[in-house]
Design an enzyme around this catalytic site. Structure first.
Site: not given
Lengths: 94, 457
Positions: B383-386
């Site tokens: 989630n956060d890494v994209v």
């Protein structure tokens, strides 16, 4: 003493040189492999555990040998287990 | 050449083998051999030590057998998903050993020169801190205690005073070595407390940084123990580990766009961020049937796995999906963010375990440069890494963090259980993009459905 510090400093630079170009795919095995190397403190543990005359030293030393050996044996084996999983395409087809 | 010379020479050879071993760990083709070479170095160092005159073997043998059995059992039994806590625990044992070596040496020679006293104190301190810190990290990662950051009022003050007392005791310990036994015992207790205090305020998602840092500490502890017993191989090997741990720590911090101080003291992951610039547009859901048709027509597919994939145990069925697509003539690769998983490189190990070929594991920078040419990016449990907010929204708490630019692919599939926000509680505008399609449900079940659909086409 100064010589030892000198070695220490040189080893830091060597370490930075060695590790800085490792691809991120291999970071976990690198870490567990280098973690096994930190078990080198086993040398000190063996010397303490082998000193015949003092009970406290032997107890401390033997505990140190146990912990360091867990670190060394576990670390190398688990690294090997992981690295065996990284296979190239042609290896997988066999 | 007498025995001492032979022993010292063997230590030198051991150090050289460690250096070569580490070097070889840097490439997939040589890594396994490198690890074996480094293990050989360790064996030589142990044998050389046992040759030392006046060493009694009975307790050594007991220690070696017990330790080797425990280590081997743990190494073979551990699941790959549990690798971070295992490495953390091994690391802790290394620290404990260095602490005990320092203690034993002081017990044997309480009136040593100042230099040795400093080394003893450092070995005990860093070793103790590594041990208790690693145990807490283990407990957090294994979810024996809460993996969230534990914060309380005045935490920084408590930690700072703890550190101050430890330094003060250190000065006393070194100045008055003869009566310092109590000081040492208290210092050990304090270092153990400090290790716990240092790790509890760190949230689960920041664990890669902590594990790397503790790894570095365990090396430094070994190095300090080397100064205690005046042994070069300990100093060199410990130092190499210390340096490598620091580099990994730095890489992890960069990948999260945060300073080390920020990771260590801020308690990220507890902050509940207010809904920033609430994203506009609507979420477009897609069924596995439709998604499989898109995949069937795609020429290139990038799979972006996150820790959620590992939690869902979906890596094997993901690999099956990748293979099916490849048979269909699609180019498949796996893009892995440096901090995906719970330790550096963890996701790569999980995919390798599922027989994903090494060539298909691609680093973030490499995939980003070709992302606009990618037909479909499949985000599984990440989630956060994209999150494009990291690139575009200056008010976002993750602004500036390097991400995998899946939004630049022609189509993005996001496999997600529901619309809840990610671990850090940050809203992800990606879900509302025109080229984004949501595949709701359990990751493993969804991928399985895709596989079944593709097979039936």
């Amino acid at each position: 003493m100064i010589l030892l510090l000198f070695i220490f400093i040189l080893a830091i630079f060597l370490g930075f040189e060695l590790i800085s170009k490792v691809p991120s795919q291999l970071h976990t095995p690198l870490m567990s492999g280098s973690n096994a190397i930190s078990g080198i403190t086993i040398v000190g543990a063996l010397i303490a555990a082998g000193s015949e005359n003092d009970t406290v030293t032997i107890v401390l030393g033997t505990l140190a040998v146990v912990s360091a050996t867990i670190n060394v044996v576990g670390g190398y084996l688990v690294t090997d287990r992981m690295l065996a999983m990284f296979k190239k395409k042609e290896d997988l087809k066999k | 050449m007498d025995l001492t010379d032979i022993i010292n020479l063997t230590y030198v050879i051991a150090a050289v083998l460690f250096i070569f071993g580490l070097k070889m760990l840097g490439s997939q083709a040589t890594a396994r051999r490198g690890n074996a070479i480094s293990a050989l170095g360790m064996l030589m160092a142990v044998v050389a030590t046992l040759l030392t005159k006046g060493i009694a073997f009975q307790w050594i043998v007991v220690g070696l057998i017990v330790g080797a059995m425990a280590g081997a059992i743990a190494a073979y039994a551990v699941k790959m998903t549990a690798m971070p806590e295992m490495v953390g625990l091994f690391n802790g044992f290394g620290g404990l050993s260095s602490m005990l070596v320092g203690w034993a040496e002081y017990h044997l020679h309480p009136e040593s020169p100042t230099f040795t006293m400093i080394s003893i104190y450092l070995a005990v301190l860093i070793g103790g801190l590594t041990f208790s810190g690693s145990v807490v990290a283990y407990a957090k990662l294994a979810e024996k205690i809460t993996s969230r950051a534990v914060l309380f009022r005045g935490q920084q003050v408590v930690n700072a005073s703890l550190l101050l007392v430890i330094v003060l005791f250190g000065v006393l310990f070194i100045t008055f070595p003869e009566g310092a036994y109590t000081l040492l015992i208290v210092a050990i207790a304090l270092s153990l407390i400090l290790g716990v205090m240092a790790v509890i305020p760190i949230g689960g998602a920041d664990m890669p940084v902590v594990i790397s840092l503790l790894n570095s500490y365990s090396g430094l502890a070994a190095s300090a123990a080397g100064f205690v017993i005046l042994n070069n191989v300990l100093i060199v090997a410990g130092c190499l580990v210390g340096a490598s741990g620091l580099i990994l720590t730095n890489i992890m911090c960069k990948a999260m766009n945060r300073s080390l101080a920020n990771v260590l003291f801020s308690g990220f992951g507890t902050v509940v961020t207010k809904a920033l610039k609430s994203a506009k547009g609507e979420v477009k859901a897609m069924s596995p049937e439709d998604a499989s048709l898109v995949l069937e027509a795609a020429r290139s597919v990038v799979i972006v796995p996150g820790y959620g994939m590992a939690v869902a145990q979906a890596q094997h069925v993901v690999r099956e999906l990748g293979e099916l697509l490849e048979h269909n003539g699609t180019e498949v690769s796996y893009a892995i963010h440096p901090v995906a998983g719970r330790m550096p490189g963890h996701m790569n190990v999980l995919l390798a375990e599922a027989d994903v070929p090494y060539e298909q594991l691609v680093e973030m920078e490499a995939i980003n440069s070709v992302m606009p040419a990618v037909d479909v990016a499949i985000v599984i449990g990440a989630n956060d890494v994209v999150n494009p907010a990291a690139r575009e929204d200056e008010s976002s708490p993750i602004y500036g963090m390097p991400i995998i630019n899946v939004d630049q692919a022609r189509t993005v599939f996001i496999l997600k259980r529901s619309m809840a926000s990610g671990f850090a509680g940050i809203e992800n505008p990606l879900f509302y993009y025109d080229n984004a399609r949501m595949l709701f449900g359990d990751a493993k079940a969804t991928v399985q459905a895709l596989v079944n659909e593709l097979k039936s086409i």
